[in-house]
Design an enzyme around this catalytic site. Structure first.
Site, PDB file in Angstrom:
ATOM      1  N   GLY A  73       0.766  -1.245   0.000  1.00 21.43           N
ATOM      2  CA  GLY A  73       0.000   0.000   0.000  1.00 21.43           C
ATOM      3  C   GLY A  73       0.793   1.288   0.000  1.00 21.43           C
ATOM      4  O   GLY A  73       0.340   2.295  -0.527  1.00 21.43           O
ATOM      5  N   GLU A 122       4.121   3.973   6.118  1.00 21.55           N
ATOM      6  CA  GLU A 122       2.867   3.218   5.966  1.00 21.55           C
ATOM      7  C   GLU A 122       1.846   4.022   5.180  1.00 21.55           C
ATOM      8  O   GLU A 122       1.851   5.252   5.216  1.00 21.55           O
ATOM      9  CB  GLU A 122       2.286   2.918   7.354  1.00 21.55           C
ATOM     10  N   ASP A 123       0.958   3.315   4.496  1.00 17.36           N
ATOM     11  CA  ASP A 123      -0.137   3.999   3.800  1.00 17.36           C
ATOM     12  C   ASP A 123      -1.194   4.480   4.780  1.00 17.36           C
ATOM     13  O   ASP A 123      -1.629   5.625   4.739  1.00 17.36           O
ATOM     14  CB  ASP A 123      -0.763   3.087   2.729  1.00 17.36           C
ATOM     15  N   ASP A 180      -5.030   1.859  10.775  1.00 13.87           N
ATOM     16  CA  ASP A 180      -6.439   1.674  11.105  1.00 13.87           C
ATOM     17  C   ASP A 180      -6.530   1.266  12.581  1.00 13.87           C
ATOM     18  O   ASP A 180      -6.642   2.116  13.452  1.00 13.87           O
ATOM     19  CB  ASP A 180      -7.031   0.637  10.144  1.00 13.87           C
ATOM     20  N   LYS A 239      -6.569   6.798  10.972  1.00 13.46           N
ATOM     21  CA  LYS A 239      -7.971   6.729  11.385  1.00 13.46           C
ATOM     22  C   LYS A 239      -8.005   6.687  12.905  1.00 13.46           C
ATOM     23  O   LYS A 239      -7.937   5.601  13.490  1.00 13.46           O
ATOM     24  CB  LYS A 239      -8.626   5.446  10.846  1.00 13.46           C
ATOM     25  N   ASP A 245      -5.921  -0.285  -1.773  1.00 15.71           N
ATOM     26  CA  ASP A 245      -6.706  -1.157  -2.660  1.00 15.71           C
ATOM     27  C   ASP A 245      -7.992  -1.661  -2.048  1.00 15.71           C
ATOM     28  O   ASP A 245      -8.159  -1.702  -0.831  1.00 15.71           O
ATOM     29  CB  ASP A 245      -5.874  -2.380  -3.032  1.00 15.71           C
ATOM     30  N   ARG A 291      -5.423   0.732  -6.704  1.00 22.83           N
ATOM     31  CA  ARG A 291      -4.158   1.321  -6.236  1.00 22.83           C
ATOM     32  C   ARG A 291      -3.665   2.419  -7.165  1.00 22.83           C
ATOM     33  O   ARG A 291      -2.937   3.320  -6.753  1.00 22.83           O
ATOM     34  CB  ARG A 291      -3.071   0.244  -6.148  1.00 22.83           C
TER      35      ARG A 291
END
Ligand code: IMP
Ligand code: MG
Length: 178
Positions: free
Chosen positions: A48, A102-103, A106, A134, A162, A168
């Protein structure tokens, strides 16, 4: 707003490419300032984060290196359940300043596990740079040093992220239409 259909789901634009790139420039400024004498090794967490890592690296101007790692999930037989293991790291990271790229964070479970492994491998300092955060769902107590954008607890795709392997390549970020 633009809508796209990916497999069985509809998504609509929520964060423009311009906003994403602006936020990356702000992260890069802070990395340039904080780590200028540290010769950091950036560890891009695939898949990601590939797009974020590329744009971040273009805006980072201090001496640094980049390497790419993956996370493999093992559902062990022990009661500890699923373990996220870092794979693909060939560099000696003893005594080095590491930035985990990191993308999205969560629950924070993935990044927490990675950080612990990198610390155990002898890194001097481990920081986390995430494009997206988040906060509503982040249970692990992880506080990333560098956050591009804080977002609501919705499912998103695009700019590296994705849905079932697709989406992506979208330049903007799209949110699932409920
Ligand atoms: P965590 O361990 O719950 O923090 O999950 C992190 C990983 O889940 C990220 O690296 C992503 O690969 C994936 N992920 C979390 N939220 C999303 C989302 O909204 N869209 C796509 N992938 C996501
Ligand atoms: Mg990821």
């Amino acid at each position: 707003m633009t809508r796209v259909k990916i497999l069985d789901k509809e998504f609509e634009t929520s964060i423009s490419e311009a906003t994403i790139l602006e936020s990356i420039n702000e992260v890069a400024k802070r990395v340039n300032h904080d780590l200028k004498d540290e010769n950091p090794l950036m560890l891009c967490v695939l898949n990601g984060a590939f797009m974020f890592a590329a744009d971040l690296m273009k805006a980072v101007t201090i001496p640094c290196q980049i390497s790419f790692v993956k996370v493999a999930s093992y559902n062990g037989t022990s009661s500890t359940g699923s373990v996220k293991q870092l794979i693909g790291l060939n560099e000696d990271i003893k005594g080095r300043s590491i930035v985990l790229v990191e993308d999205i964070i969560d629950t924070g479970v993935t990044i927490k596990g990675l950080k612990e492994q990198v610390v155990a491998m002898g890194a001097k300092d481990v920081r986390v740079a995430t494009l997206l955060f988040k906060p509503e769902s982040c249970m692990s107590g992880i506080k990333p040093e560098y956050i591009g954008l804080t977002i609501p607890n919705d499912f998103i795709v695009g700019y590296g992220l994705d849905y079932d392997g697709y989406g992506r390549n979208l330049r903007d970020i799209y949110t699932l239409v409920k």
